[in-house]
Design a protein around this motif. Structure first.
Motif, mmCIF file in Angstrom:
data_model
loop_
_atom_site.group_PDB
_atom_site.id
_atom_site.type_symbol
_atom_site.label_atom_id
_atom_site.label_comp_id
_atom_site.label_asym_id
_atom_site.label_seq_id
_atom_site.Cartn_x
_atom_site.Cartn_y
_atom_site.Cartn_z
ATOM 1 N N LEU A 113 2.405 4.334 -2.690
ATOM 2 C CA LEU A 113 1.984 4.635 -4.061
ATOM 3 C C LEU A 113 2.808 3.855 -5.203
ATOM 4 C CD1 LEU A 113 2.814 8.613 -4.282
ATOM 5 C CD2 LEU A 113 0.672 7.162 -3.878
ATOM 6 N N PRO A 114 2.361 2.665 -6.060
ATOM 7 C CA PRO A 114 2.603 2.462 -6.643
ATOM 8 C C PRO A 114 4.026 3.030 -8.068
ATOM 9 C CG PRO A 114 0.236 2.739 -7.362
ATOM 10 C CD PRO A 114 0.607 2.983 -6.043
ATOM 11 N N ILE A 115 4.835 2.763 -8.057
ATOM 12 C CA ILE A 115 5.476 3.760 -9.016
ATOM 13 C C ILE A 115 5.095 2.978 -10.421
ATOM 14 C CG2 ILE A 115 7.821 4.015 -10.383
ATOM 15 C CD1 ILE A 115 8.781 3.652 -7.309
ATOM 16 N N LYS A 116 3.409 4.126 -11.230
ATOM 17 C CA LYS A 116 3.402 3.932 -12.367
ATOM 18 C C LYS A 116 4.530 4.274 -13.509
ATOM 19 C CE LYS A 116 -0.732 1.846 -11.013
ATOM 20 N NZ LYS A 116 -2.147 1.643 -10.528
ATOM 21 N N GLN A 121 -3.688 6.493 -13.615
ATOM 22 C CA GLN A 121 -4.270 6.331 -12.384
ATOM 23 C C GLN A 121 -4.409 5.061 -11.407
ATOM 24 O OE1 GLN A 121 -7.936 7.030 -14.129
ATOM 25 N NE2 GLN A 121 -8.179 8.743 -14.273
ATOM 26 N N SER A 122 -4.596 5.593 -10.148
ATOM 27 C CA SER A 122 -5.126 3.726 -9.207
ATOM 28 C C SER A 122 -6.226 4.021 -8.551
ATOM 29 C CB SER A 122 -3.772 4.018 -8.415
ATOM 30 O OG SER A 122 -2.319 3.745 -8.991
ATOM 31 N N PRO A 123 -6.519 3.313 -7.982
ATOM 32 C CA PRO A 123 -7.533 2.959 -7.302
ATOM 33 C C PRO A 123 -6.293 2.994 -5.567
ATOM 34 C CG PRO A 123 -7.126 1.041 -7.747
ATOM 35 C CD PRO A 123 -6.423 1.843 -8.630
ATOM 36 N N VAL A 124 -7.861 3.929 -4.907
ATOM 37 C CA VAL A 124 -7.143 3.934 -3.570
ATOM 38 C C VAL A 124 -8.125 3.801 -2.256
ATOM 39 C CG1 VAL A 124 -7.548 6.042 -1.314
ATOM 40 C CG2 VAL A 124 -7.307 7.365 -4.443
ATOM 41 N N LEU A 125 -6.425 2.879 -1.448
ATOM 42 C CA LEU A 125 -7.303 1.950 -0.759
ATOM 43 C C LEU A 125 -6.715 2.424 1.237
ATOM 44 C CD1 LEU A 125 -8.457 -1.348 0.294
ATOM 45 C CD2 LEU A 125 -5.671 -1.848 -0.444
ATOM 46 N N SER A 126 -7.627 2.641 1.526
ATOM 47 C CA SER A 126 -7.185 2.889 2.830
ATOM 48 C C SER A 126 -7.638 1.557 4.230
ATOM 49 C CB SER A 126 -8.355 3.874 3.779
ATOM 50 O OG SER A 126 -8.006 4.548 4.575
ATOM 51 N N TYR A 127 -6.400 1.256 4.539
ATOM 52 C CA TYR A 127 -6.202 0.399 4.959
ATOM 53 C C TYR A 127 -5.782 0.655 6.374
ATOM 54 C CZ TYR A 127 -2.549 -3.062 7.624
ATOM 55 O OH TYR A 127 -2.435 -3.729 8.107
ATOM 56 N N GLN A 128 -6.222 0.558 7.891
ATOM 57 C CA GLN A 128 -5.980 0.364 9.146
ATOM 58 C C GLN A 128 -5.993 -0.763 9.885
ATOM 59 O OE1 GLN A 128 -7.388 2.980 7.251
ATOM 60 N NE2 GLN A 128 -9.530 1.861 7.594
ATOM 61 N N HIS A 129 -4.490 -0.025 9.933
ATOM 62 C CA HIS A 129 -3.984 -1.545 11.202
ATOM 63 C C HIS A 129 -4.555 -1.746 12.171
ATOM 64 C CE1 HIS A 129 -2.224 0.895 14.110
ATOM 65 N NE2 HIS A 129 -1.698 2.259 13.092
ATOM 66 N N GLY A 130 -3.970 -3.154 12.654
ATOM 67 C CA GLY A 130 -4.501 -3.500 14.540
ATOM 68 C C GLY A 130 -3.296 -2.865 14.919
ATOM 69 N N THR A 131 -4.232 -3.534 16.254
ATOM 70 C CA THR A 131 -3.580 -3.322 17.492
ATOM 71 C C THR A 131 -2.329 -2.499 17.774
ATOM 72 O OG1 THR A 131 -4.957 -3.760 18.510
ATOM 73 C CG2 THR A 131 -2.984 -2.977 20.205
ATOM 74 N N GLY A 156 -0.665 -2.011 -7.146
ATOM 75 C CA GLY A 156 -1.391 -0.919 -7.920
ATOM 76 C C GLY A 156 -2.789 0.160 -7.167
ATOM 77 N N TYR A 157 -1.970 -0.413 -6.058
ATOM 78 C CA TYR A 157 -3.424 0.666 -4.826
ATOM 79 C C TYR A 157 -2.443 1.999 -4.695
ATOM 80 C CZ TYR A 157 -6.849 -3.119 -4.994
ATOM 81 O OH TYR A 157 -7.497 -3.757 -5.099
ATOM 82 N N ILE A 158 -3.436 3.004 -4.122
ATOM 83 C CA ILE A 158 -2.627 3.989 -3.555
ATOM 84 C C ILE A 158 -3.282 3.638 -2.335
ATOM 85 C CG2 ILE A 158 -2.816 6.672 -3.110
ATOM 86 C CD1 ILE A 158 -3.529 6.997 -6.215
ATOM 87 N N GLY A 199 -3.089 16.105 -5.330
ATOM 88 C CA GLY A 199 -3.745 17.367 -5.816
ATOM 89 C C GLY A 199 -2.172 18.188 -6.178
ATOM 90 N N GLN A 200 -2.271 17.844 -5.064
ATOM 91 C CA GLN A 200 -0.279 19.108 -5.004
ATOM 92 C C GLN A 200 0.944 18.702 -5.711
ATOM 93 O OE1 GLN A 200 0.309 19.923 -1.129
ATOM 94 N NE2 GLN A 200 -1.354 21.505 -0.692
ATOM 95 N N ALA A 201 0.964 17.235 -5.271
ATOM 96 C CA ALA A 201 1.743 16.243 -5.933
ATOM 97 C C ALA A 201 2.022 15.302 -7.446
ATOM 98 C CB ALA A 201 2.231 15.254 -5.221
ATOM 99 N N GLY A 202 0.700 16.379 -7.776
ATOM 100 C CA GLY A 202 0.354 15.940 -9.181
ATOM 101 C C GLY A 202 -0.026 13.696 -9.030
ATOM 102 N N VAL A 203 -0.479 13.343 -8.209
ATOM 103 C CA VAL A 203 -0.288 11.976 -7.997
ATOM 104 C C VAL A 203 -2.357 11.856 -8.317
ATOM 105 C CG1 VAL A 203 -1.073 9.342 -6.287
ATOM 106 C CG2 VAL A 203 0.899 11.783 -6.379
ATOM 107 N N VAL A 204 -2.536 10.866 -9.769
ATOM 108 C CA VAL A 204 -3.651 10.413 -10.369
ATOM 109 C C VAL A 204 -4.596 9.379 -9.549
ATOM 110 C CG1 VAL A 204 -5.356 10.951 -12.692
ATOM 111 C CG2 VAL A 204 -2.999 11.827 -12.118
#
Length: 403
Positions: A113-116, A121-131, A156-158, A199-204
């Protein structure tokens, strides 16, 4: 397969191979709608009832922006032009997903998480790593300043980075390498668990979701996108764009291309390797070919187990299995897919992306799908990692908000 901005972590960024040949082959080595036309993708697999359930969360590290900047500025950095804007706080989430046989398994992943300021708010980026071949390099075991997920979060991404089944808390379960169903499940279920945790942690978040990855990460990204669309996933409401790089989306084409490399590396055995005729090899030759491929696929210092059933099917010329269970290229996406690949790639053949582009456009995707060539010289698998990072961020820039 993008994992670290540091050359010492390049293997994780590389997709299918830890080498550049199928002596280093295998070294490193759909979804669609009702209008897909013939050969629609298989229906989504039946997943465990508790798939995506959040089990636990653990704070791992808080890293200041200055430390991330120093990691990027290192002479071996793969992304020297990036400038961190935020410090990053990282967590390990444990959640439920499925293995290669559809059985429930507890898996893990990294959330950075970026410390803001509070409420930002922040956009969500799902990053899938390589082998990768060492569990220590799995994202939630490597929440350091040079980890790609951490660096992207500093912009700035989650960032969500699943470890994949076989790594992290699921170490010991065979990693379902190039098996579309469990690859997709590990990512989509992590999205679900991370949403619960936020939702539980209040991360928007700001309602925007993006998927990306390079090499095996590109493959997993494509598998996840296809599964989300085929299953009408609620995550589609937030998904805006998918940017996969140099992935083996067409597994048959990938394997055929890598066999060409084997012919050069192993001329005696290579002379017997002809796509479409592999099943006619004698038992002793089959065993030797399998041994060579397996040895190339899994280096001696690997400490995780790999499910290699796709090699058995390839050697049996079972193209139908590879199309239905492994490949993720022949379907029509309903959202932008920005492919990226280098023409000199000998780890994951460029033809895999070309055939993906053509298949999707043949199904009516039109301009939703594009293929951009890597301009590195040479445009090999490893050489195209840094420009892929820049390309991916450039594609997201006109769309993303709240960085």
């Amino acid at each position: 397969m993008l994992t670290s901005l540091n050359l010492s972590h390049v293997r994780r960024l590389c997709a299918l191979a830890l080498g550049a040949s199928l002596a280093a082959l295998l070294t490193a080595c759909g979804g669609g709608d009702s209008n897909n036309g013939g050969n629609p993708p298989p229906p989504p697999p039946v997943l465990p009832e508790r798939a995506g359930q959040l089990e636990s969360s653990t704070l791992l590290a808080t890293i200041p922006a200055s430390e991330i900047a120093a990691a990027i500025a290192d002479k071996e950095s793969l992304a020297q032009d990036l400038v961190p804007r935020y410090g990053v706080r990282s967590y390990r989430l444990e959640y439920l997903t499925s293995d290669a046989d559809g059985k429930e398994v507890r898996a893990s992943g990294l959330v950075s998480l970026p410390i803001k300021p509070a409420g930002a708010q922040s956009p969500v980026l799902s990053y899938q790593h390589g082998t990768i071949f060492q569990d220590a390099k799995a994202p939630s075991n490597n929440a350091v300043a040079s980890e790609v997920a951490v660096v992207l979060a500093s912009l700035g991404y989650i960032v969500l980075a699943p470890d994949y089944v076989g790594f992290g808390v699921s170490k010991g379960t065979p990693h379902p390498y190039l098996l579309a169903g469990p690859s997709a499940a590990a990512t989509v279920d992590f999205l679900t668990a991370a949403r619960t945790w936020r939702g539980q942690a209040g991360v928007v978040d700001n309602g925007q979701l993006f998927l990306t990855g390079y090499s095996e990460g590109g493959y997993v990204t494509m598998a996840a996108h296809r599964a989300m669309q085929a299953g009408a996933s609620p995550h589609l409401q937030q998904l805006r764009m998918v940017v996969p790089g140099a992935g083996p989306y067409n597994v048959q084409t990938t394997m055929d291309g890598l066999v060409d490399v084997v012919r050069n590396e192993q001329p005696v055995i290579g002379a017997l390797l002809n796509p479409g005729l592999l099943r006619y090899l004698g038992p002793s030759v089959q065993r030797e070919v399998y041994r060579l491929l397996l040895r190339a696929l899994i280096p001696s210092d690997a400490d995780v187990a790999y499910d290699t059933r796709f090699i058995d099917r390839f050697l049996a010329d079972d193209t139908r299995y590879l199309d239905e269970v492994s490949s993720v290229y022949d379907w029509k996406p309903n959202l932008p897919v920005r492919l990226y690949h280098g023409r000199d790639d000998r780890t994951v053949p460029y033809a895999s992306s070309v055939r993906t582009l053509r298949a999707m456009q043949d199904r009516g995707a039109g301009d939703l799908v594009s293929l951009t060539d890597c301009r590195a010289q040479p445009a090999g698998h490893l050489q195209c990692v840094p420009p892929f990072i820049s390309f991916m961020l450039g594609q997201l820039a006109p769309v993303v908000r709240d960085l």
